[in-house]
Design a protein around this motif. Structure first.
Motif, PDB file in Angstrom:
ATOM      1  N   PHE A 181       0.834  -1.214   0.000  1.00  0.00           N
ATOM      2  CA  PHE A 181       0.000   0.000   0.000  1.00  0.00           C
ATOM      3  C   PHE A 181       0.864   1.258   0.000  1.00  0.00           C
ATOM      4  N   PHE A 182       1.907   1.246   0.824  1.00  0.00           N
ATOM      5  CA  PHE A 182       2.790   2.414   0.915  1.00  0.00           C
ATOM      6  C   PHE A 182       3.467   2.681  -0.435  1.00  0.00           C
ATOM      7  N   LEU A 210      -7.039   3.070  -2.616  1.00  0.00           N
ATOM      8  CA  LEU A 210      -5.785   2.312  -2.733  1.00  0.00           C
ATOM      9  C   LEU A 210      -5.702   1.197  -1.701  1.00  0.00           C
ATOM     10  N   LEU A 211      -6.089   1.507  -0.449  1.00  0.00           N
ATOM     11  CA  LEU A 211      -6.010   0.497   0.597  1.00  0.00           C
ATOM     12  C   LEU A 211      -7.026  -0.609   0.342  1.00  0.00           C
ATOM     13  N   THR A 236       1.178   4.393  -2.864  1.00  0.00           N
ATOM     14  CA  THR A 236       0.962   5.841  -2.698  1.00  0.00           C
ATOM     15  C   THR A 236       1.962   6.640  -3.531  1.00  0.00           C
ATOM     16  N   MET A 258      -4.190   8.554  -6.073  1.00  0.00           N
ATOM     17  CA  MET A 258      -5.583   8.228  -5.758  1.00  0.00           C
ATOM     18  C   MET A 258      -5.791   8.317  -4.256  1.00  0.00           C
ATOM     19  N   PRO A 259      -7.068   8.505  -3.833  1.00  0.00           N
ATOM     20  CA  PRO A 259      -7.313   8.625  -2.382  1.00  0.00           C
ATOM     21  C   PRO A 259      -7.008   7.341  -1.624  1.00  0.00           C
ATOM     22  N   MET A 260      -6.720   7.518  -0.326  1.00  0.00           N
ATOM     23  CA  MET A 260      -6.286   6.410   0.516  1.00  0.00           C
ATOM     24  C   MET A 260      -7.278   5.253   0.544  1.00  0.00           C
ATOM     25  N   ASN A 261      -8.582   5.568   0.712  1.00  0.00           N
ATOM     26  CA  ASN A 261      -9.540   4.471   0.859  1.00  0.00           C
ATOM     27  C   ASN A 261      -9.549   3.571  -0.370  1.00  0.00           C
TER      28      ASN A 261
END
Ligand SMILES: [K+]
Ligand SMILES: [K+]
Lengths: 469, 469
Positions: free
Chosen positions: B389-390, B403-404, B393, B398-401
């Motif tokens: 995930f890191f 990607l995670l 980024t 793209m937004p965190m939600n």
């Protein structure tokens, strides 16, 4: 009341029978047995409650006639006592000098509390700690008499004051070039106390952003919170051994992990923000370095900022979350799961991957029991963080990175924020308040629970395996 | 090649000497010792490579003259073999019938592979598994001869085919009302195989959204992937015991956790999406229920969808991430850290909080050794997910939600997506490909590593404690 509490506080070794308990003697010779974890939680809850009342007084805030709302006052008091540094109001412009001194007082009591408790834990659990550390502490402090306890506490207070005064004077001199000396002196003391206790409260609306490239401010502030965050046991160890080789394994791991995480943090922030015009993109090389250093070091767990966290790249924010989760050292003013816990988890992970039988660090073996405890602390932290964060997704309408950042910052008692703290709904503020309290006391009490001897069940069930993974 | 591989594959008990190994006999009587984990990784890598080549053939895709790009073909092949179901291209419109059959073939081989391996692991590690389960398996399957192995594999294939054909026919009959019977039959088989193997590939661009409120499609598809995700050992156990009470602890925990998580998932989705006009807000009560049931059950780990994941509330997305992380049962076609691992972690957490000495589930004691292993699996999963995930980024904006969500979906081999899969950069696609591979093989090989006997080090260092938490 408090006097009697201290007077009758006896630390007794009941470990052999039923875990670690502190006996609180009542007037009529009866004893109430309190688990140290219970004393801890009750003590800090009382302190927070008193702080809340003080901050609600009209003389604490500038807006005349009315004090802070209960939810905001509770938030600020919890943030101060737990040395978190998250703020729903601007410290410098909302609070009067009286209000600011209340905050500072709460921070200092909170900081001392956690340092002292860290040591007590270290000693109470002495039997389960290596002979080396135990002798170290027993030699220097006779903890089994009241005078021993007083001696320890005075020593902690003495060292704290020396470091804080030194830091305050350096900062005051630096700031006297740009403000009146009375203000510079006040600023110096406020920021020094806030830094050493890893609180992260500042007096300017944008915290320390004004001095983003200033070497004195950068070095003074970071030195203060790194010393505060390394833990009293390590300070004592270094003080007495005066040689890196002779240090206890605990001190070695704490120092090395602090160094590694600080260097890696600096590099990651520098790389991730290098071209980000909203943070350091337009700064000079010199300022870029200082800003990266400061923001790479600060997440564990001081909470000051010299650049706008909300405008950092997602990469920086995510890495900062990881650093905030890891936190500082045990028995320090910092929070998080602690660098030593993290180190053991990483070494254990590596040991399993390479199919070795022992977790070895610095040619010393870590028991699987300790590994198990470290894993438990890590997993329970994640369970707590997930629960609060998940509830926040219902009460707030904000993006995931900002909400999770705020939650982990509260858990790790860091105090960094993407800027949403003041905009949280009352429910959101209460959730973050709860997270600060759990984050500050949870890992400690968890450690107590894990380290105290378990009750042997009278009836044991037959063992049966389950297929996992 | 494969024939010889199977012919000379002997499972031998070398556990007493040096862990679990499979001996691979070479022509001249020499043996190469391979850890089952190594065979696993190599086998699946070869299968993915072959799949990639097949999908790159011009006859696999509709656009004439040129096949899929390597990165996309690798992604699709990995997604199929690991029964993940994430897709960078639309399965129904990009692939020809030949391409679709290749995908289906990879899914089925992948699914069988993981079910069979799950069982083998169960048996190879028999000595470390409760006597009860061991007898159960030894009675029904003589695994220590080649005929026993063949018998087991045939039984798995037989049960799979029965379930898949039943599901396919039910779906085909339902769909024959709205499409030509040949197409309905093909759709039936494709979705049945995709569902039983927890793959989640569909033939419509919006997956199963057309049938959001259709009871037949909802029940058939969910039944298929729940049966596939419960694991062959549990199916066998239920089949033979015919009584819930007599089931092994493993089966009981797997069944109960599956039930609890499905009910909780349904309720959470229903509550979180009730007023969300972009998902179920404007649907009838009936459709609301079916959509919530489907989306609450599907994250572990089938990956179909009847509503738009990208438009779900953050609460739903976060809870779905948690469910995807937990995953299905061991030795099934589903992924994640597994429900049993999660159950042990939660029970251990509760045991520590209440300061008890034993982790008890259903009046059976779980060894602390098993707890330690479960915690290790949980923590290592988090380390893997965080790393990928890191890195994402950096490669994606793209937004965190989103990607995670994508990362955890890949790790848990779920296949749900907020819709970003096709928009990922080539680096992003490769990272997700890697995550699918690690997510599918990681926990299994990790379990192998944790369960095999550890090498005793010749030189053991002295133990020293560290202060944690
Ligand atoms: K702080
Ligand atoms: K899947």
């Amino acid at each position: 009341m408090i006097h009697k509490f201290i007077q009758y506080l006896h630390i007794s070794y009941l470990t052999k029978q039923r875990g670690v308990f502190v006996e609180l003697k009542k007037e009529k010779g009866k004893f109430i047995k309190l688990h140290p974890a219970q004393i801890l939680v009750i003590g800090f809850a009382v302190l927070i409650f008193l702080g809340t009342l003080l901050l609600m007084l009209p003389i604490s805030t500038y807006e005349e006639g009315k004090g802070l709302h209960f939810v905001d006052a509770l938030f600020e008091a919890t943030s101060a006592v737990c040395v978190t540094g998250l703020a729903v109001v601007d410290t410098g412009t909302t609070f009067t000098i009286f209000g600011q001194l209340v905050m500072l007082f709460l921070v200092q009591i909170g900081g001392w509390g956690f340092m002292t408790i860290g040591i007590f834990m270290f000693i109470i659990l002495g039997k389960k700690i290596g002979l080396k550390e135990r002798l170290l502490l027993q030699d220097s402090l006779n903890l089994f008499t009241l005078s021993g306890v007083v001696k320890l506490v005075s020593r902690i207070i003495f060292i704290t004051l020396i470091v804080e005064i030194t830091g305050a004077l350096i900062l005051a001199i630096r700031w006297s070039f740009e403000m009146a000396w009375t203000k510079a002196l006040y600023y110096g003391f406020f920021h020094s106390i806030s830094a050493f206790n890893n609180a992260g409260f500042g007096l300017e609306p944008d915290n320390l952003s004004k001095w983003v490239g200033d070497p004195t401010v950068n070095l003074a502030i970071t030195s203060l919170f790194i010393i505060g965050g390394i833990g009293f046991t390590v300070i004592l160890d270094v003080w007495q051994k005066k040689s890196l080789r002779k240090l206890s394994l605990h001190s070695k791991v704490a120092l090395l992990m602090t160094l590694i995480l600080n260097v890696v943090g600096t590099i990651i922030i520098l790389i991730s923000e290098f071209h980000n015009a909203a943070t350091i993109g337009n700064l000079s090389w010199n300022d870029k370095f200082w800003a990266s250093y400061f923001q790479g070091v600060v997440p564990r767990t001081a909470g000051f900022n010299t650049i706008d966290i909300g405008h950092m790249t997602l990469s920086s924010q995510v890495f900062t979350m990881a650093l905030m989760f890891i936190g500082a050292s045990s028995g320090s003013t910092g929070g998080g799961i602690k660098v030593t816990t993290f180190a053991i988890i990483i070494f254990a992970f590596w040991t399993v991957l390479t199919n070795r039988s022992d977790v070895n660090i610095f040619k010393r073996r870590i028991s699987w029991n300790l590994v198990n405890k470290s894993l438990s602390i890590g997993v329970s932290a994640i369970i707590f963080i997930f629960t609060i964060f998940f509830l926040l997704t219902y009460t707030e309408d904000m993006p995931m990175n900002k909400l999770l950042f705020e939650t982990i910052s509260a858990f790790g008692t860091v105090g960094l924020s993407t800027g949403i703290t003041g905009d949280l709904s009352p429910y959101g503020k209460l959730l973050i308040t709860l997270m600060m309290f759990i984050g500050r006391l949870g890992p400690l009490t968890m450690a107590f629970a894990l380290m105290s001897k378990r009750h042997k069940a009278r009836l044991r069930y037959a063992e049966e395996k389950i297929l996992i993974g």
